[in-house]
Design an enzyme around this catalytic site. Structure first.
Site, short mmCIF file in Angstrom:
data_model
loop_
_atom_site.label_atom_id
_atom_site.label_comp_id
_atom_site.label_asym_id
_atom_site.label_seq_id
_atom_site.Cartn_x
_atom_site.Cartn_y
_atom_site.Cartn_z
CB SER A 78 42.74 51.85 53.82
OG SER A 78 42.20 52.25 52.89
CE LYS A 93 40.14 49.34 54.34
NZ LYS A 93 39.43 48.61 53.33
CG HIS A 122 39.47 54.57 56.06
ND1 HIS A 122 38.95 53.78 54.87
CD2 HIS A 122 40.26 55.19 56.23
CE1 HIS A 122 39.39 53.92 54.24
NE2 HIS A 122 40.24 54.69 54.48
CG ASN A 123 36.30 50.20 54.07
OD1 ASN A 123 37.25 50.75 54.11
ND2 ASN A 123 35.76 49.44 53.04
CD GLU A 175 36.52 54.61 50.89
OE1 GLU A 175 37.38 53.86 51.14
OE2 GLU A 175 36.08 53.65 49.91
P1 NBP Z 1 40.57 38.54 45.41
O1 NBP Z 1 39.76 38.88 46.58
O2 NBP Z 1 40.07 38.31 43.55
O3 NBP Z 1 40.70 36.64 45.67
C1 NBP Z 1 42.50 36.55 44.74
C2 NBP Z 1 42.99 35.44 45.61
O4 NBP Z 1 42.23 34.47 46.40
C3 NBP Z 1 43.98 34.45 44.44
O5 NBP Z 1 44.99 34.69 44.72
C4 NBP Z 1 43.19 33.01 44.63
O6 NBP Z 1 43.96 32.54 44.58
C5 NBP Z 1 43.62 33.75 46.52
N1 NBP Z 1 41.57 32.72 46.27
C6 NBP Z 1 40.31 31.85 46.75
BR1 NBP Z 1 39.68 33.06 45.44
N2 NBP Z 1 40.26 31.35 47.55
C7 NBP Z 1 41.28 30.38 47.52
C8 NBP Z 1 41.23 29.54 48.29
N3 NBP Z 1 40.57 28.91 48.97
N4 NBP Z 1 42.30 28.83 49.09
C9 NBP Z 1 43.53 29.64 48.81
N5 NBP Z 1 43.72 31.35 48.12
C10 NBP Z 1 42.65 31.08 47.45
O7 NBP Z 1 42.51 39.27 45.50
P2 NBP Z 1 42.65 40.40 45.58
O8 NBP Z 1 41.41 42.00 45.16
O9 NBP Z 1 43.86 41.04 45.47
O10 NBP Z 1 42.29 40.79 47.28
C11 NBP Z 1 42.69 40.33 48.55
C12 NBP Z 1 41.88 40.92 49.46
O11 NBP Z 1 42.13 42.40 49.90
C13 NBP Z 1 40.36 40.30 49.97
O12 NBP Z 1 40.11 40.28 50.48
C14 NBP Z 1 40.02 41.96 49.24
O13 NBP Z 1 38.81 42.19 49.98
C15 NBP Z 1 41.14 42.99 50.14
N6 NBP Z 1 41.02 43.98 49.23
C16 NBP Z 1 41.69 45.32 49.42
C17 NBP Z 1 41.19 46.26 48.85
C18 NBP Z 1 41.81 47.36 49.30
O14 NBP Z 1 41.72 48.98 49.14
N7 NBP Z 1 42.08 47.64 50.72
C19 NBP Z 1 41.58 46.29 47.71
C20 NBP Z 1 41.06 45.26 46.88
C21 NBP Z 1 41.13 44.10 47.62
P3 NBP Z 1 43.77 31.52 42.76
O15 NBP Z 1 45.07 32.30 42.25
O16 NBP Z 1 44.78 30.36 43.02
O17 NBP Z 1 43.02 31.34 42.38
#
Ligand code: NBP
Length: 481
Positions: A128, A182, A185-186, A189
């Site tokens: 988070s 988690k 938590h959300n 939130e």
């Molecule tokens: P995204 O959720 O936008 O996903 C993009 C990434 O996934 C890229 O690296 C992309 O590769 C890869 N990808 C996809 Br789409 N399909 C794929 C596949 N079939 N095989 C391999 N790679 C694949 O990225 P993010 O926003 O950085 O979020 C990452 C994770 O973190 C998600 O689960 C998201 O829910 C979570 N998250 C959490 C928070 C938080 O506050 N905790 C915030 C934001 C996100 P590519 O470059 O080749 O397309």
């Protein structure tokens, strides 16, 4: 093999987490992304990180020292499964796969089961704090086996946020426990944000304050018992002025709130677990109502007039009432969230330490606040309390705020200001506090139309009244005595 930890998925979250890992002494970080251009971009932008970059998954796996540890940060769902499959094919028993994405905990339980059969550890870790948290120190909620945590724990502790000298990470429980916590938590939130939004609405509509003045009120609240990251950023948002129009920023934003689904999951699972989380549910529903412009317009078109707003005569006293109502409602929302954690732990067999959960939320995450220390204290003192509302500190806080809470909900109702969060929290509190509930009548109705039976207050046993017959009572199950 030179890297002690790897990151797969280098979009915003993964690249920030990889940079965080690389900044800690002792770590060499291997990085891999499906599309190599993203990897190159990260490595070129941050030569100081000393990343070990690979163009192929085979090279990535070969670059990891054994036992291998890789954190997946890709799109939740199919992307995660695709990467897990690639790693499972190449990893060996004892290696560790961590999913740091926002996975549904049911998926995590299934994935852990599938991966564990190969002898590889699978850890679903809730992370988070958004992109800034990933870079500077998130709150981390790892599940998975205790054995994998021995290797993983120190690595995660090195990158987690620190609150009062303690890293914001703990082994939450086995398999899906981390992603479950988690999710809760959300949900909390969502509730916290909705309650703050209602407080703003009341200060503006009933208190007659402009956004900049409300920002001052929130900034002051941030020095007291309401201190939290969300109160702090609310003040910032309210102080913001739109460059184009010169209007308060909050007035130029369309009033339709979006959501990505984890709040919905909290409520869905709470329903399955039979845990009342009205404060959280109303927050999720409030976003849904806001996003129904057709229904809002239709009702607005039928209205002749709106109630007269009960303008506050003493604005400072009114703001004080609002702060107390906000605090009491917040206590209820957190109590409900922890009830859901307790019920989930029981259903899924997790040994969750509530005090530790409260502590790892003190830093790095969106609901971070001093207030969580009080929750940690309450569960530390007595882990078996029936509800947080029973703990002396919270019982006192609610008692002190109770009169203000009632005044605020009443004023809101009379003034036509929607307070689904404040209202649901107060009704929940009253439902626990009142000696007798009309649930007795509901039982009577159920027995009337469906012979669902009832229990009596004065003796053991299960009873049914012959409603369509002579209306005498029969005992359907013998009493235990
Ligand atoms: P995204 O959720 O936008 O996903 C993009 C990434 O996934 C890229 O690296 C992309 O590769 C890869 N990808 C996809 Br789409 N399909 C794929 C596949 N079939 N095989 C391999 N790679 C694949 O990225 P993010 O926003 O950085 O979020 C990452 C994770 O973190 C998600 O689960 C998201 O829910 C979570 N998250 C959490 C928070 C938080 O506050 N905790 C915030 C934001 C996100 P590519 O470059 O080749 O397309």
């Amino acid at each position: 093999a030179t890297a002690n930890i790897g990151v797969v998925g280098l979009a915003v979250m993964g690249s920030n987490l990889a940079r965080n890992l690389a900044s800690r002494e002792g770590n060499t970080v291997a990085v891999y992304n499906r599309t190599y251009a993203r990897t190159e971009e990260l490595v070129n932008a941050h030569p100081e990180a000393g990343f070990v970059a690979s163009e192929s998954i085979d090279d990535f796996v070969a670059s990891l020292a054994t036992p291998r540890t890789a954190i997946i940060m890709v799109q939740a769902g199919r992307g995660t499964d695709a990467v897990i499959d690639q790693l499972v094919e190449r990893f060996e028993p004892g290696d560790i796969i961590v999913d740091g994405g926002n996975a549904n905990f049911h998926d995590t339980i299934a994935r852990e089961k599938r991966v564990a059969e190969t002898g590889i550890h699978f850890v679903g870790a809730g992370i988070s704090g958004g992109e800034e948290g990933a870079l500077k120190g998130p709150s981390i909620m790892p599940g998975g086996s205790a054995e994998s945590y021995e290797t993983l724990g120190p690595i995660l502790a090195s990158i987690a946020a620190v609150a009062e000298g303690e890293p914001c990470v703990t082994h939450v429980g086995t398999d899906g426990a981390g992603h479950f916590v988690k999710m809760i938590h959300n949900g909390i939130e969502y509730a916290d944000m909705q309650l703050i939004a209602e407080a703003y609405d009341l200060l503006r509509t009933v208190g007659g304050l402009e956004p900049a003045a409300i920002a001052d009120v929130f900034a002051e609240w941030n020095n007291g018992y309401l201190e939290s990251y969300l109160i702090e950023i609310t003040a910032e948002v309210l102080r913001q002025v739109d460059a184009e129009t010169g209007n308060p920023f909050v007035d130029i934003v369309l009033d339709q709130a979006g959501s990505k689904g984890t709040g919905v999951w909290t409520v869905q699972n709470a329903l399955d677990l039979g845990v009342p989380v009205g404060g959280i549910a109303e927050a999720v529903f409030a976003r849904a109502v806001s996003s129904k412009p057709n229904q809002r317009a239709a009702v607005q078109a039928t209205i002749q007039s709106r109630p007269d707003v009960q303008k506050a005569s003493d604005v400072a006293a009114f703001a004080d009432d609002v702060s107390k109502a906000l605090y009491a409602s917040k206590v209820v929302a957190y109590a409900q969230g922890f009830d859901a954690i307790i019920a989930g732990a029981e259903k899924y067999g997790w040994d969750i330490h509530k005090d530790k959960i409260a502590k790892i939320w003190r830093g790095g995450c969106i609901i971070r606040a001093q207030f969580l220390n009080r929750i940690a204290d309450a569960y530390d003192e007595n882990p078996d309390i029936a509800t947080l509302l029973e703990a002396p500190y919270f019982a006192d806080a609610v008692r002190e705020g109770e009169a203000a809470w009632r005044r605020i909900v009443a004023t809101a109702a009379l003034s036509g200001v929607p307070v689904p969060g404040f209202g649901a929290a107060l009704s929940y509190y009253d439902s626990l506090a009142v000696k007798r509930l009309p649930a007795a009548l509901v039982q009577g109705q159920r027995d009337f139309f469906g012979a669902h039976t009832y229990k009596r207050v004065d003796k053991d046993g299960v009873f049914h009244t012959l409603w369509s017959g002579d209306r005498t009572e029969i005992e359907t199950e013998p009493s235990t005595h």
